[in-house]
Structures are given as structure tokens and as C-alpha cells.
Design a protein around this motif. Sequence first.
Motif, PDB file in Angstrom:
ATOM      1  N   TYR A  10       0.831  -1.195   0.000  1.00  0.00           N
ATOM      2  CA  TYR A  10       0.000   0.000   0.000  1.00  0.00           C
ATOM      3  C   TYR A  10       0.869   1.250   0.000  1.00  0.00           C
ATOM      4  O   TYR A  10       1.905   1.301   0.647  1.00  0.00           O
ATOM      5  N   HIS A  11       0.411   2.267  -0.704  1.00  0.00           N
ATOM      6  CA  HIS A  11       1.127   3.536  -0.766  1.00  0.00           C
ATOM      7  C   HIS A  11       0.703   4.479   0.349  1.00  0.00           C
ATOM      8  O   HIS A  11       1.460   5.346   0.759  1.00  0.00           O
ATOM      9  N   CYS A  12      -0.546   4.332   0.821  1.00  0.00           N
ATOM     10  CA  CYS A  12      -1.054   5.191   1.887  1.00  0.00           C
ATOM     11  C   CYS A  12      -2.284   4.519   2.503  1.00  0.00           C
ATOM     12  O   CYS A  12      -2.745   3.487   2.025  1.00  0.00           O
ATOM     13  N   MET A  18      -9.349   1.599   0.371  1.00  0.00           N
ATOM     14  CA  MET A  18     -10.038   1.357  -0.901  1.00  0.00           C
ATOM     15  C   MET A  18      -9.927  -0.107  -1.321  1.00  0.00           C
ATOM     16  O   MET A  18     -10.812  -0.630  -1.998  1.00  0.00           O
ATOM     17  N   ASP A  19      -8.865  -0.775  -0.892  1.00  0.00           N
ATOM     18  CA  ASP A  19      -8.739  -2.200  -1.172  1.00  0.00           C
ATOM     19  C   ASP A  19      -9.847  -2.988  -0.474  1.00  0.00           C
ATOM     20  O   ASP A  19     -10.330  -3.981  -0.986  1.00  0.00           O
ATOM     21  N   VAL A  20     -10.276  -2.502   0.692  1.00  0.00           N
ATOM     22  CA  VAL A  20     -11.335  -3.176   1.454  1.00  0.00           C
ATOM     23  C   VAL A  20     -12.714  -2.828   0.907  1.00  0.00           C
ATOM     24  O   VAL A  20     -13.582  -3.688   0.801  1.00  0.00           O
ATOM     25  N   ILE A  21     -12.947  -1.557   0.547  1.00  0.00           N
ATOM     26  CA  ILE A  21     -14.303  -1.116   0.169  1.00  0.00           C
ATOM     27  C   ILE A  21     -14.449  -0.808  -1.311  1.00  0.00           C
ATOM     28  O   ILE A  21     -15.475  -0.280  -1.732  1.00  0.00           O
ATOM     29  N   GLY A  22     -13.443  -1.129  -2.098  1.00  0.00           N
ATOM     30  CA  GLY A  22     -13.485  -0.812  -3.526  1.00  0.00           C
ATOM     31  C   GLY A  22     -14.667  -1.437  -4.238  1.00  0.00           C
ATOM     32  O   GLY A  22     -15.180  -2.475  -3.841  1.00  0.00           O
TER      33      GLY A  22
END
Length: 116
Positions: A10-12, A18-22
Motif C-alpha cells: 500500500y502507498h497510503c 479502498m482495497d477493502v471497500i473498492g
Amino acid sequence: MTTTRRPGAYHCGIDAAMDVIGGKWKVLILWALDERARRFGELRRLLPGITEKVLASHLRELETAKIVRREEFEEVPPRVEYSLTPRGVALNEALAPLGAWGREHVIGGTAVTPGG
């Protein structure tokens, strides 16, 4: 469609969240579970346009991420309810300012319409 987590890549924090709720439906599932636990059919009615396959897949992914709890009741007929975990409640609280921004800047008077 299983989401592959990228620990360490992850960058931030926003990238990780967003990976979780994308995707289109996960935040709407969180919204639907905000008030109380709901059954699968109830979630499907609250989210017109979502297919059973996508809803089931997203619920499994959110359960794996410990955002949603699936509770089975030993009844006849069997009953299953989905609810937010404390982690899911915290995520909904984090999304509240984003919802306020959308109401103020998109819905409120200056709504963007498709194609315009």
C-alpha cells in the motif's frame, strides 16, 4: 471475484481502505447495515440492481476483512443475518464525511447528471 489483499504494497491509508471497500456495492452494503442487522433478501431489496452472486461475494469479502459478521440461527427454516462488526462501524464512521461531501457538493443543488 475475490479481492487480493496487498499487505506491504500500500502507498497510503486511503489505498489500503479502498482495497477493502473498492467497487460499486461494498459501501452501499455498509450503508444498508448501518442501522441494524439484515437478512440477505432484505439487503438485496435495499440495493436494487445488485445480483445475488455479487451480493454474496461482497458479503464474503467483507466478512473475511472482519467488517461484516454473518450469524446463523438454528431455526426452521434456517435464518442468517449480517451485521457490522466494531471494525465495520468504525469504517462507516470514517465514510460519514465522504457522504456529507457528496450530499453537499453533488446532490445538493448542483447534482451532476450523466453526460452533463
